[in-house]
Design an enzyme around this catalytic site. Structure first.
Site, short mmCIF file in Angstrom:
data_model
loop_
_atom_site.label_atom_id
_atom_site.label_comp_id
_atom_site.label_asym_id
_atom_site.label_seq_id
_atom_site.Cartn_x
_atom_site.Cartn_y
_atom_site.Cartn_z
N ASP A 11 42.88 -58.24 -44.86
CA ASP A 11 43.13 -57.19 -43.87
C ASP A 11 42.75 -57.69 -42.47
OD1 ASP A 11 43.41 -54.38 -42.91
OD2 ASP A 11 41.23 -54.52 -42.71
N ASP A 13 42.13 -55.36 -39.01
CA ASP A 13 41.16 -54.55 -38.28
C ASP A 13 39.98 -54.15 -39.17
OD1 ASP A 13 42.74 -54.55 -35.97
OD2 ASP A 13 43.91 -52.84 -36.67
N ASP A 174 38.13 -53.76 -45.85
CA ASP A 174 36.91 -53.09 -45.39
C ASP A 174 36.91 -51.58 -45.61
OD1 ASP A 174 37.43 -51.79 -42.24
OD2 ASP A 174 38.95 -53.01 -43.19
#
Length: 225
Positions: A11, A13, A174
């Site tokens: 991922d 961001d 995240d």
């Protein structure tokens, strides 16, 4: 126990990049242009992670859930897009250990891809400007396919690109969106302890492992079956 993957999808961001400084600048400037009070970086940090359209809606209503008036959104969204096009990477930074972690994985022979809900017009310049785009054989942005995370489609697209079975693939993210996408796709999922998960500890989503830096991925895989 993790299995050694044939490919790793990461991922952007909240995992590779702390993009909140740019996003909050754009949100606050947009709000000022609309004649409204800025929201501040702390609030924006809790709102990011589901694409800029959702971020703009959250900024307008000042909350994680809910919808603004259509006229408000249609006025605000173009302002944000124009601002973010000029401020994609001016304040954003790689998290500590990201460059080193990518280098370790590349040197170990892992094939790497990148997946994000951010549109390609912002994703590609950001990765380029921060000097990490060359690590990835494929970049899947939020508008690459009709569906984005938490739908499994972007992850399955990456697995097909690399010719890997989903069960032999690893997602590193995240947020709960990353966990949901990975579980739906049949991927293994490792999450960062930092990042953007709307203020909720990512351990509550029960990923396969939680780590504090990208440099910890390779040692984790060295112990994998």
């Amino acid at each position: 126990m993790l299995r050694k993957p044939e490919m790793i999808l990461i991922d952007v961001d909240g995992t590779l990049v702390d993009s909140v400084p740019d996003l909050s600048y754009c949100v606050d400037t947009m709000m000022t242009q609309l004649g409204r009070a800025p929201r501040g970086e702390a609030r924006v940090r809790d709102w990011v992670g589901n694409g800029v359209e959702r971020l703009v809606k959250r900024a307008l209503i000042g909350a994680l859930e809910g919808e603004p008036g259509q006229a408000d959104f249609e006025r605000a969204y173009p302002l944000f897009l124009e601002l973010y096009a000029e401020n994609t990477s001016k304040r954003s930074i790689l998290y500590p250990g990201v460059r080193e972690g990518l280098e370790l994985l590349k040197d170990a022979g892992y094939r790497l891809g990148c997946v994000t809900n951010k549109a390609a017009q912002f994703t590609e310049p950001l990765l380029q400007d921060l000097g990490v785009s060359d690590y990835f054989s494929i970049v899947i942005s939020g508008d690459t396919l009709p569906l984005k995370k938490p739908d499994p489609a972007p992850l399955l697209h990456a697995a097909a690109f690399f010719g890997c079975e989903p069960r032999n693939s690893l997602m590193v993210g995240d947020s709960v969106s990353d966990v949901k996408a990975a579980r739906a796709a049949g991927f293994q999922i490792v999450c960062m302890s930092y990042g953007y998960n709307h203020g909720v500890d990512i351990r509550e989503a029960h990923p396969d492992a939680v780590i504090d830096a990208l440099t910890e991925v390779l040692p984790l895989l060295d112990k994998a079956a």
